[in-house]
Enzyme design. Sequence first.
Site, PDB file in Angstrom:
ATOM      1  CG  ASP A  25     100.160  16.969  50.924  1.00 25.28           C
ATOM      2  OD1 ASP A  25     100.694  16.051  50.281  1.00 25.28           O
ATOM      3  OD2 ASP A  25      99.315  17.732  50.434  1.00 25.28           O
ATOM      4  CG  ASP A  51      84.087  17.911  51.151  1.00 27.81           C
ATOM      5  OD1 ASP A  51      84.037  18.986  50.516  1.00 27.81           O
ATOM      6  OD2 ASP A  51      83.962  17.863  52.391  1.00 27.81           O
TER       7      ASP A  51
END
Length: 759
Positions: free
Chosen positions: A136, A461
Amino acid sequence: MADSSSSLPPLCERISHKSYFLRAVDLTILGLLFSLLLYRIQRMNENDNAWVVALLCESCFLFIWLLITCIKWSPAEYKPHLDRLDERVHDFPSVDMFVTTADPVKEPPILVVNTVLSLLAVNYPANKLACYVSDDGCSPLTYFSLKEASKFAKIWVPFCKKYNVRVRAPFRYFLNPLDATEDSEFSREWEMTKRKYEELVQKVEDATRNSCWLDAGDDFEAFSNTKPSDHSTIVKVIWENEEGVGDEKEVPHFVYISREKKPNCVHHYKAGAMNFLVRVSGLMTNAPYMLNVDCDMYVNEADVVRQAMCIFLQRTMNPNQCAFVQFPQDFYDSNADEFVILQSYLGRGIAGIQGPIFTGSGCFHTRKVMYGLSIDDLDDGGSISSVATRRMLAEGSLAKEFGSTKEIVKSVAEALQRKPNPQQTITNSIKIAKEVGNCHYEYQTSWGKTIGWLYDSMADDVNTSIGIHSRGWTSSYVSPDPPAFLGCMPPMGPVAMVQWRRWGTGMLEVFFNRQSPLMGLFHQKIRFRQRLAYISISMWGLRSIPELFYCLLPAYCLLHNSALFPKGLCLGVIVTLVGMHCLYTLWEFMRVGFSVQSWYVSQSIWRIKATSCWLFSILDITLKLLGISKVVLIVTQKTTPESRSGSGDEPPQRIDDDLNPSSGKLEIDGSLYFLPGTFIVLVNLAAIAGYGVGLQQWSCKHGTGGSGLAEACMCVLVVMLFLPFLTGLFKKGKYGIPLYTLCKAVFLTALFVVFSVGK
């Protein structure tokens, strides 16, 4: 693929860790908390406001312990049987392995390289594996390092498989010197492989210092004029396994990707990167299973993929309901003892309900579940039902959900119908892979809402995990010995505070967003106790308020001469409660091999985190809910501990006392994270000093008498739990409290003392 005959022994078995003795201890502590609350309610009219605040705090502690007791009631895990797997499985399913990185400065490329090398060298057919790295930060340095790593992998992978090396991250494997008694052929190959690895490290270090390698060729042209927050999609196949026969000398597919970023576009941090990985891998390899690993967590058990397959391929336990297999996170350094304990007890407890919570790394997912499939969409054989097929594969349905790209729609349909992966050249998919990385590709689709990694929280998550369990899926917990994955955590200090603040804020985002465990109580398929587990995890940050108040109450009562604890025989309830909790938590630590000192330091660190970074988490979520500011994810600094010992075949040892989790050292800087701890210590020291020199107001203005030795002892206990701040008052450097932080804390302490004495 796997023999489903019921007469054969299972590929894995569920192991229950129920203990009636521990249940009795949990219930005893619960009973003591109830009796303490009952006593406070009965004496409410005889005491002042401090008594009421104590009642509210202890009510919170009671609720938390009740949740913990429910979670830990029936702990369990799964044990895979690898010897049975090879006998019964003749054609292993494919697995796509994902690694995410975002900043070459905070996440050193050599750390990413070691994680990738450990994945490429796992004990699994290379033609069934593909490794994708999402960068990223769009860093040419990271890409250069991975290219060099692919060259070394052609030496490292065959070496590991030939000699059955256990730890397959070279920076850990080569820490110990070669045994002089080793076979001469092995010695020669070991020395050659180590020399090649040192050359790789040197190349990466040279590239970090000097960027002239960027002119090495057209391969780096895509990185010209790019910024981490402003660049086009980059997809590069670093290595393609064209042979595809599963030979031990083969290296799996290896792909580098970096999705498009624009300053005015929302990118959803890691969750957005993971969804791009899912799309690109779906176009190139479309494996039915996906492993995601953080860039700083290497494979410590070479058979980890086979262990996961034992769970997924076991027919007798109805594996079609198992959405993911979670391996616990373990660490080779730093302050993670309490994290390991949480996983050992709470993790196994949650695993015994509907399955463990996805913890962001070291987890194997099934692709069809990540595509939003519900347990209700399957027939008795585990295949997608005809009704669901007609609904999901209807014309335009998949395009609306997953994007209008024809190739994506085709790959999704094949994944949902469990069609085998076609053996094709992955380089042919580069062009379309770049298209699905466009900033606007997910617009008006279901990515991040009901499919893939879910958005709207930095704790993507846990957010994703709730979505999976809400659809009726279960998950499995496997805790092998040695640990499957090992990683690093920052030493306790500013960086660790930022990390825990981020986790706390992310959990609170889950608590208040549309995935909240408080929502959908009747129409979702999460089991009741599983929902309680999510409530307990997501409200971590809220604990900071009662923790902070309870650390200040003894000092207030001592200065104000008001009672905080019962008198006479009733004081035994408090003493018994504190004693039982200390012995219980100490036993939990020692049972898994930690020392008494490690237990004490962990209790101290837990209090520090609860009263500092979690306090700021509440501020973050409050500002977000009020629409005043947005939550911003900050990448924490990762380090490569070159001086720490430990090898591929021995448990890691910690030799640097500054980074030893049992050292109790806390790095302190001028950030506000360290103001609450300093304030708490000074307040309690002032109260102890006032009590010691007889400045306490002895007039009994309250019905049950004033404060006394019990409150003074509690002040001493609080100071002991915040010992790093006490020692920081007399130290200089990174372990000393800065003068301006101390001045702020002294000013707040003076206000507190005046308020307490003068009220």
